[in-house]
Scaffold this motif. Structure first.
Motif, PDB file in Angstrom:
ATOM      1  N   LYS A 110       0.911  -1.150  -0.011  1.00 51.84           N
ATOM      2  CA  LYS A 110       0.037  -0.027   0.024  1.00 51.84           C
ATOM      3  C   LYS A 110       1.111   1.350   0.133  1.00 51.84           C
ATOM      4  O   LYS A 110       0.715   2.123  -0.825  1.00 51.84           O
ATOM      5  N   TYR A 111       1.933   1.314   0.927  1.00 48.96           N
ATOM      6  CA  TYR A 111       2.932   2.433   0.737  1.00 48.96           C
ATOM      7  C   TYR A 111       3.622   2.727  -0.451  1.00 48.96           C
ATOM      8  O   TYR A 111       3.562   3.791  -0.868  1.00 48.96           O
ATOM      9  N   HIS A 112       4.132   1.536  -0.973  1.00 50.18           N
ATOM     10  CA  HIS A 112       4.737   1.728  -2.449  1.00 50.18           C
ATOM     11  C   HIS A 112       3.874   1.977  -3.438  1.00 50.18           C
ATOM     12  O   HIS A 112       4.066   3.027  -4.334  1.00 50.18           O
ATOM     13  N   ASN A 113       2.696   1.522  -3.695  1.00 47.14           N
ATOM     14  CA  ASN A 113       1.686   1.905  -4.612  1.00 47.14           C
ATOM     15  C   ASN A 113       1.202   3.462  -4.458  1.00 47.14           C
ATOM     16  O   ASN A 113       1.002   4.246  -5.419  1.00 47.14           O
ATOM     17  N   GLU A 114       0.745   4.053  -3.065  1.00 49.70           N
ATOM     18  CA  GLU A 114       0.486   5.155  -2.844  1.00 49.70           C
ATOM     19  C   GLU A 114       1.680   6.107  -3.152  1.00 49.70           C
ATOM     20  O   GLU A 114       1.356   7.492  -3.114  1.00 49.70           O
ATOM     21  N   SER A 115       2.751   5.777  -3.060  1.00 48.04           N
ATOM     22  CA  SER A 115       3.856   6.631  -3.221  1.00 48.04           C
ATOM     23  C   SER A 115       4.646   6.541  -4.255  1.00 48.04           C
ATOM     24  O   SER A 115       5.814   7.280  -4.831  1.00 48.04           O
ATOM     25  N   GLY A 116       3.996   5.667  -5.474  1.00 52.79           N
ATOM     26  CA  GLY A 116       4.770   5.790  -6.674  1.00 52.79           C
ATOM     27  C   GLY A 116       5.957   4.862  -6.456  1.00 52.79           C
ATOM     28  O   GLY A 116       6.939   5.176  -7.253  1.00 52.79           O
ATOM     29  N   ILE A 117       6.178   4.086  -5.870  1.00 48.85           N
ATOM     30  CA  ILE A 117       7.450   3.214  -5.720  1.00 48.85           C
ATOM     31  C   ILE A 117       7.254   1.819  -6.210  1.00 48.85           C
ATOM     32  O   ILE A 117       6.257   1.225  -5.971  1.00 48.85           O
ATOM     33  N   ALA A 118       8.157   1.256  -7.085  1.00 48.89           N
ATOM     34  CA  ALA A 118       8.067   0.079  -7.486  1.00 48.89           C
ATOM     35  C   ALA A 118       7.768  -1.034  -6.269  1.00 48.89           C
ATOM     36  O   ALA A 118       8.489  -0.919  -5.401  1.00 48.89           O
ATOM     37  N   ASN A 119       7.259  -2.165  -6.981  1.00 54.42           N
ATOM     38  CA  ASN A 119       7.090  -3.160  -6.050  1.00 54.42           C
ATOM     39  C   ASN A 119       7.981  -4.483  -6.127  1.00 54.42           C
ATOM     40  O   ASN A 119       8.537  -4.725  -7.464  1.00 54.42           O
ATOM     41  N   LEU A 120       8.561  -5.246  -5.279  1.00 53.29           N
ATOM     42  CA  LEU A 120       9.212  -6.546  -5.624  1.00 53.29           C
ATOM     43  C   LEU A 120      10.456  -6.265  -6.460  1.00 53.29           C
ATOM     44  O   LEU A 120      10.593  -7.292  -7.292  1.00 53.29           O
TER      45      LEU A 120
END
Length: 232
Positions: A104-114
């Protein structure tokens, strides 16, 4: 009648103290230094703060206490099995929420996952943990396997459980290192109080895991005439 467990060893008490210390350290870090927690906030860092708290307290500390509980609690076998099962279930649930908080933090901050080793290992650990819990539930609790299946499964269940737990400890340490590296690259003082606190949190986490394993090993198997022994 099911046999009672042997008295807790000094390793068990040290593990309890280290678990409490780890919880205090991660709370001081996330609340005092990082500003607290929120599920929805314009300050996305408050969302991320849920991740280390839930993973350390839920997955590492409760998971470790679940491992210790089966041999250290002076209770009947069936009661210990239930406590062991429930603590692991809570650890798994909090771990899943903790991982979701990171996404959730990554998605809402525009940070890539995994993209990191920590995230890859983290997903692997949660999947293996879930498989271990489900197999233990079906084999040792409900509906329960045959006596032969339980006997043959038990050594592998214990081994696999400790393996997954050790992997979780390594993953948690990688996560703390990764976050601290990001903070230091953003200007956090490398020898400041927050950096030292994060490092001590990681060391406490590793020591807690070590004493969890020492506690289990030092207590040894149940008496030879206790044919009712099994684990979840």
């Amino acid at each position: 009648m099911a046999a009672l467990s042997v008295p807790a060893t000094p390793f068990t008490w040290v593990a309890h103290v280290l678990g409490l210390a780890g919880l205090v350290l991660v709370l001081v870090w996330t609340v005092h230094f990082r500003g607290g927690f929120a599920w929805d906030s314009t300050n996305k860092n408050l969302i991320f703060n849920l991740h280390p708290l839930l993973m350390l307290f839920g997955f590492i500390i409760l998971g470790g206490e679940a491992i210790i509980s089966y041999k250290s609690l002076p209770l009947k076998k069936d009661v210990k099995k239930l406590i062991h099962l429930v603590l692991h279930a809570i650890a798994l649930a909090l771990g899943i929420v903790g991982i979701y908080a990171a996404f959730k933090y990554h998605n809402e901050s525009g940070i890539a996952n995994l993209y990191s080793l920590h995230s890859w290992l983290g997903l692997g650990v949660i999947v293996l943990f879930a498989f271990q819990w489900l197999y233990g539930f079906l084999t040792f609790f409900f509906p329960g396997g045959s006596a032969t299946l339980k006997s043959e499964s038990l050594p592998w269940h214990v081994f696999f459980g400790l393996f997954v737990y050790i992997l979780a400890l390594g993953t948690a340490s990688l996560g703390l290192l990764e976050k601290l590296t990001f903070l230091e690259n953003g200007g956090l003082a490398k020898y400041g109080s927050e950096a030292l606190l994060v490092n001590f949190t990681a060391i406490t986490t590793v020591l807690f895991g070590a004493f969890v394993i020492l506690s289990v090993i030092s207590e040894g198997p149940p008496p030879e005439d206790d044919h009712s022994y099994s684990a979840v």
